[in-house]
Design an enzyme around this catalytic site. Sequence first.
Site, mmCIF file in Angstrom:
data_model
loop_
_atom_site.group_PDB
_atom_site.id
_atom_site.type_symbol
_atom_site.label_atom_id
_atom_site.label_comp_id
_atom_site.label_asym_id
_atom_site.label_seq_id
_atom_site.Cartn_x
_atom_site.Cartn_y
_atom_site.Cartn_z
ATOM 1 C CB SER A 40 -0.958 -0.058 1.192
ATOM 2 O OG SER A 40 -1.946 0.935 1.112
ATOM 3 C CD GLU B 239 -5.608 -3.547 -4.151
ATOM 4 O OE1 GLU B 239 -5.668 -3.131 -2.977
ATOM 5 O OE2 GLU B 239 -4.641 -4.190 -4.593
ATOM 6 C CG HIS C 78 -5.832 -2.093 0.143
ATOM 7 N ND1 HIS C 78 -4.929 -1.895 -0.885
ATOM 8 C CD2 HIS C 78 -5.277 -1.499 1.238
ATOM 9 C CE1 HIS C 78 -3.900 -1.204 -0.436
ATOM 10 N NE2 HIS C 78 -4.079 -0.966 0.852
#
Length: 519
Positions: free
Chosen positions: A220, A340, A438
Amino acid sequence: MTGPTSPPHSAGAVRGASGRSRPAGTESGISRDADAPHAAVSSGAVRGVSEDGIDRFLAIPYAAPPVGERRFRPPAPPGAWDGERDASAFGATAPQAPYPPALAGYLPTVEVAGDDFLTVNVWTPADRGAEPLAVLVFVHGGALTRGSAALTAYDGASFARHGIVFVSVQYRLGQEGFAVLDDVPQNLGVLDQEAALRWVRREVAAFGGDPARITVMGHSAGANTLTALLALPHAAELFDRAILQSGPLVAHKRDKAARMTREIAKRLGVEPTRAGFDSVAPSELVQAHALISAGASPLGGGPSVALAVGGDAVPLNPLDALLAGAGRGIPVLIGSTSEEYRLWLVPSGAVNRVTRLTLALARLAARVPARVVRAHRRRRSAASPGEILGQVVTDMLLRAPITRFADSRADAAVADASPTWVYEFRWRSPVGGLGAAHGMELGFVFDGLGTADAIALGGPDGPQALADAMHRAWVAFVVDGNPGWEAWSRRRPVQAFDADGGHIDYAPRQDELDGLPTR
């Protein structure tokens, strides 16, 4: 709202779905007797802990505490210490607030009070043998505002068991690390990471690591910052291979990146300068950010903390530099999850507030061709407008840039390009409608499906065969430079990780990417 104060012990507390706190780094069965492992770095000697054949050395400073005269300045070398430093517990964490309630059940926060948080943690096999070991350096995510290397999900023992020296890094977050101020270097948090990587090159041999075989891995925001480092002309001085998981490949223009800084300055009644922000306690900056962010929508494009183009850390937009040839000598493993957006839009309920009109207006504003939306609808006939919009946003932020990046390195005319491997994580969690959201891949990559952090996202029954396959591939890339599937080429092979353990898809869902704007 900054959340509860940490209890007064050195290990801090982890806060998650239950709201209860548990000590971090105080697991039972860890040896802390006279047989504890020892090592010596340039700043002094350290004493760690040993468990199940793994030595851990925690909270070793790679830079001086960024407070006082060093606040809002580039990282300075750590001070030396006398005697043997206790490296048996995680150290202080960067100032931050817990995640908002909708996400707190999935994303816990570790809070450990203290100023000395520019530190690294090292896991290494107790029986290291004579040959130096491959090194993996992990940079955590958290939207540049949250996160800590002390989360249970990031325990490096699983990699150390495979003969890897695992190092995790902490860095400045929020305005302390990413404020955009006229008289402050931009992207201080990235400069922190560069200092940490130079520390690893210098010092990792003390823990059995090979300073010539360093792989970085970021997730991330951690992948975003590592992308910025990969794009620097001197990237090869810092690391030899890179793993980039679910991270944007771009930085924002300075004026856009400065929006959060300006909003915080306005709310606190200070000038957006070093003197103005230095007059405010870190906790006040964190609280102001939390209040401003609380009124923002995941789809509204409000102010946020972001990398800013400009300065030594991010002189150019990283993706532009990479497409022009930066970092091509460094092998890269890169990818994303297939859904995500679900972590950000499903728990908050935002996915259900998107109408067909919202989708149409968003498509026009982003200059997305109607055929792209039609391609998504053909493949997802039961999807809501919010799910379609979330998927398009995922593609614009991640899948399309990843494809462009990989294509640029696979060009047959580029003789010096190192291989690139692309993956997509597709296993769908049964928890809370998260699907392949995600962060869902982390429990599998770390082979830690039984940790509380992984269970919160994926439930107690994640397929171990998938964890075996992903962890084995990451280990192979770190040790041998090849994760075990076909490298990127004009055929666009993507390793699709699902419950079957993984298979190759060629140019998957390309009709959803064709025509997406490149900016």
